[in-house]
Scaffold this motif. Sequence first.
Motif, PDB file in Angstrom:
ATOM      1  N   ASP A 142       0.817  -1.209   0.000  1.00  0.00           N
ATOM      2  CA  ASP A 142       0.000   0.000   0.000  1.00  0.00           C
ATOM      3  C   ASP A 142       0.856   1.266   0.000  1.00  0.00           C
ATOM      4  OD1 ASP A 142      -2.549   1.070  -0.210  1.00  0.00           O
ATOM      5  OD2 ASP A 142      -2.744   1.385   1.952  1.00  0.00           O
ATOM      6  N   SER A 176      -5.490   1.427  -0.478  1.00  0.00           N
ATOM      7  CA  SER A 176      -6.067   2.454   0.399  1.00  0.00           C
ATOM      8  C   SER A 176      -6.818   3.534  -0.378  1.00  0.00           C
ATOM      9  CB  SER A 176      -4.966   3.106   1.236  1.00  0.00           C
ATOM     10  OG  SER A 176      -4.026   3.757   0.394  1.00  0.00           O
ATOM     11  N   GLN A 177      -6.679   3.550  -1.704  1.00  0.00           N
ATOM     12  CA  GLN A 177      -7.327   4.572  -2.529  1.00  0.00           C
ATOM     13  C   GLN A 177      -8.503   4.023  -3.321  1.00  0.00           C
ATOM     14  OE1 GLN A 177      -4.192   6.323  -4.884  1.00  0.00           O
ATOM     15  NE2 GLN A 177      -3.015   6.918  -3.089  1.00  0.00           N
ATOM     16  N   GLN A 178      -9.018   2.846  -2.925  1.00  0.00           N
ATOM     17  CA  GLN A 178     -10.081   2.201  -3.695  1.00  0.00           C
ATOM     18  C   GLN A 178     -11.449   2.268  -3.018  1.00  0.00           C
ATOM     19  OE1 GLN A 178      -9.026  -1.749  -5.063  1.00  0.00           O
ATOM     20  NE2 GLN A 178      -6.955  -1.119  -5.593  1.00  0.00           N
ATOM     21  N   ARG A 179     -11.610   3.100  -2.005  1.00  0.00           N
ATOM     22  CA  ARG A 179     -12.888   3.171  -1.292  1.00  0.00           C
ATOM     23  C   ARG A 179     -14.050   3.491  -2.230  1.00  0.00           C
ATOM     24  NH1 ARG A 179     -17.290   3.302  -0.005  1.00  0.00           N
ATOM     25  NH2 ARG A 179     -18.298   4.145   1.861  1.00  0.00           N
ATOM     26  N   ILE A 180     -13.825   4.366  -3.205  1.00  0.00           N
ATOM     27  CA  ILE A 180     -14.916   4.786  -4.084  1.00  0.00           C
ATOM     28  C   ILE A 180     -15.442   3.639  -4.944  1.00  0.00           C
ATOM     29  CG2 ILE A 180     -13.490   5.511  -6.052  1.00  0.00           C
ATOM     30  CD1 ILE A 180     -15.342   7.999  -6.229  1.00  0.00           C
ATOM     31  N   GLU A 182     -15.866   0.483  -3.785  1.00  0.00           N
ATOM     32  CA  GLU A 182     -16.479  -0.560  -2.972  1.00  0.00           C
ATOM     33  C   GLU A 182     -17.913  -0.823  -3.430  1.00  0.00           C
ATOM     34  OE1 GLU A 182     -16.251   0.115   1.217  1.00  0.00           O
ATOM     35  OE2 GLU A 182     -14.059   0.273   1.207  1.00  0.00           O
ATOM     36  N   GLU A 185     -16.578  -3.286  -7.698  1.00  0.00           N
ATOM     37  CA  GLU A 185     -15.171  -3.640  -7.917  1.00  0.00           C
ATOM     38  C   GLU A 185     -14.807  -3.864  -9.377  1.00  0.00           C
ATOM     39  OE1 GLU A 185     -15.675  -3.964  -3.592  1.00  0.00           O
ATOM     40  OE2 GLU A 185     -16.893  -4.546  -5.319  1.00  0.00           O
TER      41      GLU A 185
END
Length: 330
Positions: A142, A176-180, A182, A185
Amino acid sequence: MKGKIVLEEHLSTPLNNGLWDAASEAARNGQAYMDDVESRLLDVDRRIEDMDRNGIDIAILSLTSPGAQSIIDPREAVGFARKTNDEITGKFTSRCPKRLRAFATVALQSPREAADELERAVKELGMLGALINGYTNVGGADSAQYLDEAPVWEFWERVAQLDVPVYLHPREPLPSQQRIYEGYESLVGSAWGFAHETATHAIRLMLSGLFDRYPNLSIILGHLGEGLPLMLPRLEHRLRMQHEGIGLGAAKRPVGEYLSHNFYITTSGHFHTAGLHAAIAEIGTDRVMFSVDYPYENMAVASEWFDNAVIAGNDREKIGRGNAMQLFRL
């Protein structure tokens, strides 16, 4: 059109198989699709047959993403890059040297050794430049080192000396930059996330002053420039308004000038005539090149679109073959 040249065309090797999460890729993209992709990544004969059927003369091959960039241990990454380049030469390009050429794999975990390996690959193995899969993991899965950052400039100095292009290929955003993404995918990779990640990476290069120090550098972007031909004028306009902002002091020229002078773009995976016209309008026909993105994309689909796209015949010849011949001195 016969005699086309393509240059975002991927392969894999047994050494590479452990570097990507096959189950995750299948879940996002579909099992049958990924089974076909994985088999074609390793296959030379079907690749040549597809090229013959679709008027493709030369394919410039590269290791599929994320490749060496995802290896945490620097020593392992350096060894992996050297072995991979030897495998590409032994199992792919030497099988059909007039039809198959390659980009080098390099391990930016050690910029000096990446530069040395690029030089070896170009001078001893006949490779035509390097393809780099986005940021490099340094210290953990990460954490990222981007190509504009200070340790990597030693590598860029050697690239400038060798005068070979570098293909900036996408990879997924850091975990850590993939929240948007969720719950969605399937958007993380080639459908959407790749373009955002890679376009931002390219802008970092433009703003860093890299092309002012090394004005002959040539960077290639796939997928019709990852959206930059359309979005860069807006970016340039806003940066003029924000010229005292953080990170805007190093570059001596507007970002659009760097796109037009230091970047080439390919049609890989983006077979849309209006998009091609937009790219040509922004950077001209001399900096656009045909590509497929095989085996993630289909050579027949790409070729049928390009061969019939509404563009001038001399532009088709340049984009389909001439520009690559000149850039790679083929």
